[in-house]
Design a protein around this motif. Sequence first.
Motif, PDB file in Angstrom:
ATOM      1  N   ARG A  92       1.057  -1.317  -0.147  1.00 42.74           N
ATOM      2  CA  ARG A  92      -0.017  -0.252   0.066  1.00 42.74           C
ATOM      3  C   ARG A  92       0.369   0.944  -0.079  1.00 42.74           C
ATOM      4  NH1 ARG A  92      -5.597  -2.502   1.644  1.00 42.74           N
ATOM      5  NH2 ARG A  92      -4.726  -4.377   0.400  1.00 42.74           N
ATOM      6  N   TYR A 150      -8.512   4.176  -2.519  1.00 47.02           N
ATOM      7  CA  TYR A 150      -7.355   5.274  -2.899  1.00 47.02           C
ATOM      8  C   TYR A 150      -7.111   5.927  -3.790  1.00 47.02           C
ATOM      9  CZ  TYR A 150      -4.364   1.855   0.265  1.00 47.02           C
ATOM     10  OH  TYR A 150      -4.575   1.266   1.365  1.00 47.02           O
ATOM     11  N   ARG A 151      -6.755   7.559  -3.043  1.00 47.14           N
ATOM     12  CA  ARG A 151      -7.433   8.625  -4.439  1.00 47.14           C
ATOM     13  C   ARG A 151      -5.475   9.128  -4.752  1.00 47.14           C
ATOM     14  NH1 ARG A 151     -11.115   6.303  -4.198  1.00 47.14           N
ATOM     15  NH2 ARG A 151     -12.730   6.909  -2.675  1.00 47.14           N
ATOM     16  N   THR A 232     -11.095  11.327   3.462  1.00 44.60           N
ATOM     17  CA  THR A 232      -9.618  10.665   2.959  1.00 44.60           C
ATOM     18  C   THR A 232      -8.615  10.859   4.086  1.00 44.60           C
ATOM     19  OG1 THR A 232      -9.183  12.145   1.088  1.00 44.60           O
ATOM     20  CG2 THR A 232     -10.181  10.625   0.759  1.00 44.60           C
ATOM     21  N   ARG A 242      -6.439   7.926   0.705  1.00 49.66           N
ATOM     22  CA  ARG A 242      -7.387   6.984   1.084  1.00 49.66           C
ATOM     23  C   ARG A 242      -8.653   7.415   2.132  1.00 49.66           C
ATOM     24  NH1 ARG A 242      -6.291   0.403   3.550  1.00 49.66           N
ATOM     25  NH2 ARG A 242      -7.728   0.019   2.235  1.00 49.66           N
ATOM     26  N   ARG A 243      -9.687   6.677   2.431  1.00 52.63           N
ATOM     27  CA  ARG A 243     -10.646   7.213   2.380  1.00 52.63           C
ATOM     28  C   ARG A 243     -10.203   6.426   4.023  1.00 52.63           C
ATOM     29  NH1 ARG A 243     -13.883   4.611  -1.449  1.00 52.63           N
ATOM     30  NH2 ARG A 243     -14.244   2.308   0.586  1.00 52.63           N
ATOM     31  N   PRO A 248      -4.702   3.347   6.642  1.00 58.07           N
ATOM     32  CA  PRO A 248      -4.142   3.995   5.893  1.00 58.07           C
ATOM     33  C   PRO A 248      -3.200   2.901   5.761  1.00 58.07           C
ATOM     34  CG  PRO A 248      -4.571   4.975   8.180  1.00 58.07           C
ATOM     35  CD  PRO A 248      -5.715   3.814   8.051  1.00 58.07           C
TER      36      PRO A 248
END
Length: 251
Positions: A92, A150-151, A232, A242-243, A248
């Motif tokens: 991640r 995820y963004r 986020t 991430r939301r 995280p």
Amino acid sequence: MQSPEIGHMENYGASHLTVLALTVVAVIVLVRAARGRHGETVTTAFGWVLLVVAVLWMVWWWLPGNFDVGQSLPFHLSDWLRIIAPLALVTRRGWAIVLSYFWGLTFNLQALLTPDLVYFRYPALEFAGYWFLHASVFVVPVVLMWGLGYRPTWRGWAFGWAATIGWVGVALGVNALLGTNYGFVSEPPGNPSLLDLFGPWPWYVVTVALLIGPVYALLTWPWATRRTLAGTVPLTGGLARRRDSARPGGA
């Protein structure tokens, strides 16, 4: 050196359309699984499976009977992506997440929509390896964004653009040194491809290099608006968010 080719997969034949349909099914199934109660476990396990297969595939091409200086060295973008994408699921890390997203949904589309799949020794194995890996690295970024929340950030956009230009430079250098065509940056593929839309070589390389930044920006903008970023949390390094309802990761 590798033996001469013994065949070539027909684009948009029955086998091609079948694997494209299976890819869509895999996207739906894995996104739903990622949103479920055991989403973290399922996606991490898929990442490990993909990583093991990718390493075994690389080793298989390095075997003396299979080695070809123009195919076996890890300088295709897909060679990098098939390692980076599973690392994104397993670790991640922000850098792996944004590269999986940008590369998996842009350059990798050419491998899905206009594949240049040549058979050399074992067509069934080569077909399975090609499609499992290329379809998987398309599925991974969809799962990361729409399944796990995820963004990419604008810092991630800049990193992705710089990394892409860096890869092009590496591929051009290797091709000039070895007389190869990794990444199709030194000459176009032998079959019709999406690169045909951007003119002959070397202009398609220049055009894609100029366009990829704006394309990545279009892929970033929907996730980087103030409304979308609400709720986020940033990952360490700021390349992705991430939301906050999900655990995280690092970067």
